[in-house]
Design a protein around this motif. Structure first.
Motif, short mmCIF file in Angstrom:
data_model
loop_
_atom_site.label_atom_id
_atom_site.label_comp_id
_atom_site.label_asym_id
_atom_site.label_seq_id
_atom_site.Cartn_x
_atom_site.Cartn_y
_atom_site.Cartn_z
N ILE A 146 0.85 -1.19 0.00
CA ILE A 146 0.00 0.00 0.00
C ILE A 146 0.88 1.25 0.00
O ILE A 146 0.74 2.11 -0.86
CB ILE A 146 -0.94 0.03 1.23
N HIS A 147 1.75 1.33 0.97
CA HIS A 147 2.57 2.52 1.18
C HIS A 147 3.86 2.44 0.38
O HIS A 147 4.31 1.34 0.02
CB HIS A 147 2.86 2.69 2.67
N PRO A 148 4.49 3.58 0.15
CA PRO A 148 5.78 3.54 -0.53
C PRO A 148 6.88 3.03 0.40
O PRO A 148 6.80 3.20 1.61
CB PRO A 148 6.03 5.00 -0.92
N SER A 149 7.84 2.39 -0.18
CA SER A 149 9.03 1.94 0.55
C SER A 149 9.90 3.17 0.83
O SER A 149 9.61 4.27 0.35
CB SER A 149 9.81 0.97 -0.32
N PRO A 150 11.00 3.00 1.57
CA PRO A 150 11.93 4.12 1.73
C PRO A 150 12.39 4.68 0.37
O PRO A 150 12.47 5.89 0.19
CB PRO A 150 13.08 3.53 2.53
N LEU A 151 12.63 3.79 -0.61
CA LEU A 151 13.01 4.25 -1.94
C LEU A 151 11.87 5.03 -2.58
O LEU A 151 12.07 6.12 -3.12
CB LEU A 151 13.40 3.07 -2.84
N GLY A 152 10.66 4.48 -2.54
CA GLY A 152 9.50 5.17 -3.10
C GLY A 152 9.26 6.51 -2.43
O GLY A 152 8.97 7.51 -3.09
N SER A 153 9.41 6.53 -1.11
CA SER A 153 9.24 7.78 -0.36
C SER A 153 10.28 8.82 -0.78
O SER A 153 9.97 10.01 -0.91
CB SER A 153 9.35 7.53 1.14
N ARG A 154 11.50 8.36 -0.99
CA ARG A 154 12.56 9.28 -1.41
C ARG A 154 12.24 9.86 -2.80
O ARG A 154 12.41 11.05 -3.04
CB ARG A 154 13.93 8.60 -1.40
N LEU A 155 11.76 9.01 -3.70
CA LEU A 155 11.39 9.49 -5.04
C LEU A 155 10.27 10.53 -4.97
O LEU A 155 10.32 11.56 -5.65
CB LEU A 155 10.97 8.31 -5.92
N ILE A 156 9.27 10.25 -4.15
CA ILE A 156 8.15 11.19 -3.98
C ILE A 156 8.66 12.49 -3.35
O ILE A 156 8.31 13.59 -3.80
CB ILE A 156 7.03 10.56 -3.13
N GLY A 157 9.49 12.37 -2.34
CA GLY A 157 10.04 13.56 -1.68
C GLY A 157 10.86 14.41 -2.62
O GLY A 157 10.78 15.64 -2.60
#
Length: 170
Positions: A146-157
């Protein structure tokens, strides 16, 4: 971190827009904010995705006219406090499935409305998480799918930082 800005996170996991207690609009605390970054709507749509009820919920969130609904009313209220807003559109469920696997069409419709709202509203910017989170790349997702991984979160950020930097420099 990317912009060296002080950040306050007021998000309550699982919150919805269309509720009277602990809704996303109730989480907002006015303040001397320069920017407010938010998303919302997935938890409202989650149980009705892919059903006729999804259109009703979508219209309650943000009407086809981009004016009606809980979201525009809230966004306008936040803007009247002074901060600019970055609206994060939703990414799609991973190719392997997950709780929101039936939500693609509904998320696309919500994203389209949010993007159109941002395009016509001064001080509101749209960030397309769907453009950077790849459903075929499981590394972009947390184990809950469901949620982004640390990598996904970094990309979104990084995407949001780029939007804020462009708006501030431009």
């Amino acid at each position: 971190d990317e912009l060296k800005l002080e950040v306050t996170n007021a998000a309550i996991p699982g919150a919805v827009f269309l509720d009277f207690q602990e809704s996303i609009p109730q989480q907002y605390q006015g303040g001397p904010w320069e920017w407010v970054v938010m998303d919302g709507g997935a938890n409202d749509l989650g149980d009705v995705c892919g059903t006729p009820r999804a259109q009703v919920v979508l219209d309650q969130l943000i009407g086809a006219d981009l004016q009606g609904g809980a979201m525009p009313a809230f966004f306008d209220s936040v803007r009247s406090d002074g901060p600019q807003i970055v609206l994060m559109g939703y990414y799609m469920a991973p190719a392997t499935g997950g709780a929101f696997a039936d939500c693609e069409a509904d998320f696309v419709a919500l994203n389209d409305r949010l993007q159109a709202y941002a395009a016509q509203t001064d001080g509101v910017f749209y960030a397309s998480a769907a453009a950077i989170i790849d459903p075929a790349n499981s590394r972009h997702y947390d184990d809950d799918l469901i949620h982004p991984s640390p990598l996904g979160s970094r990309l979104i950020g990084q995407q949001m930082a780029d939007i804020i930097r462009s708006a501030t420099d431009g």
